[in-house]
Design an enzyme around this catalytic site. Structure first.
Site, PDB file in Angstrom:
ATOM      1  N   ALA A  75       0.816  -1.218   0.000  1.00  0.00           N
ATOM      2  CA  ALA A  75       0.000   0.000   0.000  1.00  0.00           C
ATOM      3  C   ALA A  75       0.849   1.267   0.000  1.00  0.00           C
ATOM      4  O   ALA A  75       0.439   2.284  -0.557  1.00  0.00           O
ATOM      5  CB  ALA A  75      -0.944   0.003   1.198  1.00  0.00           C
ATOM      6  N   THR A  76       2.018   1.229   0.623  1.00  0.00           N
ATOM      7  CA  THR A  76       2.864   2.431   0.629  1.00  0.00           C
ATOM      8  C   THR A  76       3.223   2.819  -0.801  1.00  0.00           C
ATOM      9  O   THR A  76       3.080   3.994  -1.194  1.00  0.00           O
ATOM     10  CB  THR A  76       4.139   2.201   1.464  1.00  0.00           C
ATOM     11  OG1 THR A  76       3.765   2.038   2.828  1.00  0.00           O
ATOM     12  CG2 THR A  76       5.099   3.378   1.347  1.00  0.00           C
ATOM     13  N   ASN A 155      -6.329   3.673  10.104  1.00  0.00           N
ATOM     14  CA  ASN A 155      -5.558   2.561  10.674  1.00  0.00           C
ATOM     15  C   ASN A 155      -5.374   2.666  12.177  1.00  0.00           C
ATOM     16  O   ASN A 155      -5.090   1.676  12.836  1.00  0.00           O
ATOM     17  CB  ASN A 155      -4.178   2.474  10.003  1.00  0.00           C
ATOM     18  CG  ASN A 155      -3.458   3.798  10.013  1.00  0.00           C
ATOM     19  OD1 ASN A 155      -3.955   4.786   9.460  1.00  0.00           O
ATOM     20  ND2 ASN A 155      -2.299   3.853  10.634  1.00  0.00           N
ATOM     21  N   GLN A 183      -6.851  -0.603   5.054  1.00  0.00           N
ATOM     22  CA  GLN A 183      -7.523  -1.232   6.194  1.00  0.00           C
ATOM     23  C   GLN A 183      -8.923  -1.736   5.864  1.00  0.00           C
ATOM     24  O   GLN A 183      -9.543  -2.390   6.709  1.00  0.00           O
ATOM     25  CB  GLN A 183      -7.623  -0.227   7.353  1.00  0.00           C
ATOM     26  CG  GLN A 183      -6.285   0.154   7.955  1.00  0.00           C
ATOM     27  CD  GLN A 183      -5.616  -0.989   8.706  1.00  0.00           C
ATOM     28  OE1 GLN A 183      -6.248  -1.989   9.046  1.00  0.00           O
ATOM     29  NE2 GLN A 183      -4.324  -0.848   8.982  1.00  0.00           N
ATOM     30  N   THR A 203      -3.270  -3.515   0.087  1.00  0.00           N
ATOM     31  CA  THR A 203      -2.116  -4.387   0.314  1.00  0.00           C
ATOM     32  C   THR A 203      -2.592  -5.732   0.837  1.00  0.00           C
ATOM     33  O   THR A 203      -3.557  -5.794   1.612  1.00  0.00           O
ATOM     34  CB  THR A 203      -1.120  -3.732   1.290  1.00  0.00           C
ATOM     35  OG1 THR A 203       0.042  -4.556   1.390  1.00  0.00           O
ATOM     36  CG2 THR A 203      -1.712  -3.542   2.671  1.00  0.00           C
ATOM     37  N   HIS A 205      -1.249  -7.899   2.923  1.00  0.00           N
ATOM     38  CA  HIS A 205      -0.984  -8.359   4.295  1.00  0.00           C
ATOM     39  C   HIS A 205      -1.947  -7.796   5.329  1.00  0.00           C
ATOM     40  O   HIS A 205      -1.877  -8.150   6.500  1.00  0.00           O
ATOM     41  CB  HIS A 205       0.467  -8.070   4.692  1.00  0.00           C
ATOM     42  CG  HIS A 205       0.755  -6.660   5.094  1.00  0.00           C
ATOM     43  ND1 HIS A 205       0.821  -6.270   6.407  1.00  0.00           N
ATOM     44  CD2 HIS A 205       1.012  -5.554   4.362  1.00  0.00           C
ATOM     45  CE1 HIS A 205       1.111  -4.979   6.465  1.00  0.00           C
ATOM     46  NE2 HIS A 205       1.224  -4.520   5.232  1.00  0.00           N
ATOM     47  N   THR A 243       9.853  -6.785 -13.030  1.00  0.00           N
ATOM     48  CA  THR A 243       9.356  -8.154 -13.168  1.00  0.00           C
ATOM     49  C   THR A 243       8.343  -8.448 -12.072  1.00  0.00           C
ATOM     50  O   THR A 243       8.586  -8.172 -10.894  1.00  0.00           O
ATOM     51  CB  THR A 243      10.533  -9.154 -13.078  1.00  0.00           C
ATOM     52  OG1 THR A 243      11.475  -8.817 -14.099  1.00  0.00           O
ATOM     53  CG2 THR A 243      10.055 -10.575 -13.253  1.00  0.00           C
ATOM     54  N   CYS A 328       3.380   1.406  12.311  1.00  0.00           N
ATOM     55  CA  CYS A 328       4.361   1.993  11.399  1.00  0.00           C
ATOM     56  C   CYS A 328       5.041   3.184  12.050  1.00  0.00           C
ATOM     57  O   CYS A 328       6.043   3.672  11.576  1.00  0.00           O
ATOM     58  CB  CYS A 328       3.667   2.452  10.115  1.00  0.00           C
ATOM     59  SG  CYS A 328       2.667   1.185   9.370  1.00  0.00           S
TER      60      CYS A 328
END
Lengths: 387, 116
Positions: A75-76, A155, A183, A203, A205, A243, A328
């Site tokens: 996401a960043t 978040n 989120q 993202t 995760h 890639t 974070c």
């Protein structure tokens, strides 16, 4: 031997779903994911097919066209690409951008970098409940405004912004609207064919996939485009070359498919857990909920007590794994900038604890967490000088 | 893996601070640097018989206050005026950015010495 952890830090990262782990481990050793998907030989075409399947799975979750997705490292990167890419693409039309100080650092730091490039950014403060006042947004927009970025679920506080109303306002002014959905993707319904959203970051995760892979949705409409941050081999229409990590993308696709199947039951589950947690801690004197009483994602609960040190509270809560704010942001000892933006005092922000839970959390986990929290606050209050 | 920010000694002292409370004697308190420290001692014939603390702050501060009070008992009251901050930071591996908090403890001790 130390006590087993009770993991209630799902907003930082979720455990990997067993179904995703199976898909990832197979993809790491599978001839269908072996080759570079840009290669034209048979193995390359097999890899490209696996990537296309994953795109269909993510697109199904979001109800968008698979071709509107750009794979990223998370996401960043997706946030950075959306914000800088859109701002620079439309810089000749205007250099005014709008966001909120309560956004994730991946957003706020990108906007600060753009300010140094000469863009003019309006930072809209939330109300004490974390919500954006749409009237304030409307007043902030000018003929120069090209991009608004307001996240879906916060978040730290779990506040759910009214992304449809924000998007409608932006669409009516031909302003691009970016949503950081790190989120919310996979947890709350998102319908990109219906919602007026131009750019959306996610993202894997945060919804039971692996770390290291994410995606950016870019709407297919005139004026909506992002300039690349990276340059290289021309992959992904040169918007994000490099890639593709096929096994990670396969895992993201699987996480999306499972999330789509389990979204309703997951949401019901975390709603029950939130109620149990709240029942256990609401009697703590001076407890403040950092967030909105109804417009929240139930899997995140952020509370403060002003007269207890947050760092000591965190240590006293062991073996509970929770956060004092955004994970974070845990490397610095400043009070949460999100909570400060909502008008919380330094003491309230320093004493904040974020519980976050999800699919694998149990009722026993949150009941134990509530008990640990009540006892820790009580002990630290006894330890402190009289008020 | 990120290293544990707390030594075993800090964890032990923070979890079970035997000297938390109020002694039957003079006390001093300072609120600064985002922390609060209160020290009190019971002294007889120039000797500290009992030392107690109350603190609101990080685990390092609580552990330092506990270690300081434990060391102080049995010492001459003049020990309250010693500059112990650097030694206690080294002993407990207190990060340098928390120096200010440990100095609040040291200043509270000096303030208390002036009341004896």
């Amino acid at each position: 031997m130390s006590e087993p952890s009770i993991y209630l830090d799902y907003a930082a990262t979720t455990p990997v779903d067993p179904g995703v782990a199976d898909a990832l481990s197979q993809a790491l050793c599978d001839e269908t994911t072996l080759a570079n998907p840009s290669s034209v030989h048979r193995a390359g075409r097999l890899s490209a097919h696996r990537v296309a399947t994953a795109a269909e799975q993510v697109a199904s979750l979001l109800n968008c066209d698979p071709g509107q997705l750009i794979w990223t490292s998370g996401a960043t990167e997706a946030d950075n690409l959306a914000i800088a890419g859109a701002a620079r693409y439309r810089a000749d039309r205007g250099r005014h951008l709008v966001t909120m100080p309560t956004e994730h650092k991946a957003v706020t730091d990108m906007f600060r970098a753009l300010e140094k490039e000469g863009f003019n950014v309006t930072w809209l403060a939330p109300g004490p409940d974390g919500m954006l006042d749409i009237g304030h947004l409307e007043q902030a927009l000018t003929d120069e405004t090209q991009l608004v970025s307001v996240m879906h679920v916060n978040n730290e506080t779990s506040v759910v912004q009214d992304i449809e109303a924000i998007g409608e306002l932006c669409r009516s002014r031909d302003i691009l609207y970016h949503v950081d959905a790190a989120q919310s993707a996979g947890k709350l319904p998102i319908d990109l064919r219906r919602m007026p959203i131009d750019l959306l970051s996610l993202t894997a995760h945060k919804f039971y996939g692996p770390k290291g892979v994410g995606a950016l949705y870019v709407a297919d409409r005139p004026g909506c485009h992002v300039e690349p941050l990276l340059f290289g081999g021309g992959q992904q229409r040169s918007i994000r070359p490099g890639t593709l990590p096929v096994p990670l993308i396969v895992a993201l696709g699987q996480a999306a498919e499972i999330a789509e199947q389990k979204q309703a039951s997951d949401l019901a589950h975390v709603t029950r857990l939130r109620a149990a947690l709240w029942d256990g801690i609401e009697g703590v004197e001076g407890l403040v909920l950092n967030g909105h009483s109804s417009r929240h994602y139930p899997g995140i609960v952020n509370v403060s007590v002003a007269d207890v040190d947050g760092e000591s509270l965190l240590l006293d809560l062991e073996p509970l794994c929770v956060a004092t704010g955004s994970a974070c942001n845990s490397q610095n000892q400043e009070p949460s900038y999100v909570l400060r933006s909502m008008g919380r005092s330094d003491a309230e922000a320093e004493g904040a604890i974020r519980f976050s839970f999800g699919r694998m959390s149990t009722l026993e986990d949150v009941e134990q967490a509530a008990g640990l929290y009540v006892n820790a606050v009580s002990r630290l209050r006894q330890l402190a000088p009289a008020a | 893996m990120t290293s544990d920010p707390y030594s075993k000694e800090v964890r032990r002292l923070f979890k079970a601070p035997a000297h938390a409370g109020i002694a039957n004697g003079p006390s001093a308190r300072i609120d600064a640097q985002g922390v609060s420290v209160e020290l009190s001692v019971e002294a007889r014939n120039g000797q500290v018989e009992a030392a107690r603390f109350r603190a609101k702050g990080c685990p390092h501060l609580v552990a330092a206050a506990e270690a300081f009070c434990a060391d102080l008992e049995g010492q001459p009251v003049a020990a309250l005026e010693t500059q112990f901050g650097v030694d206690i930071m080294r002993r407990l591996s207190v990060p340098v950015e928390k120096t200010g908090r440990i100095l609040v403890l040291e200043d509270t001790s000096a303030l208390l010495a002036g009341k004896l």
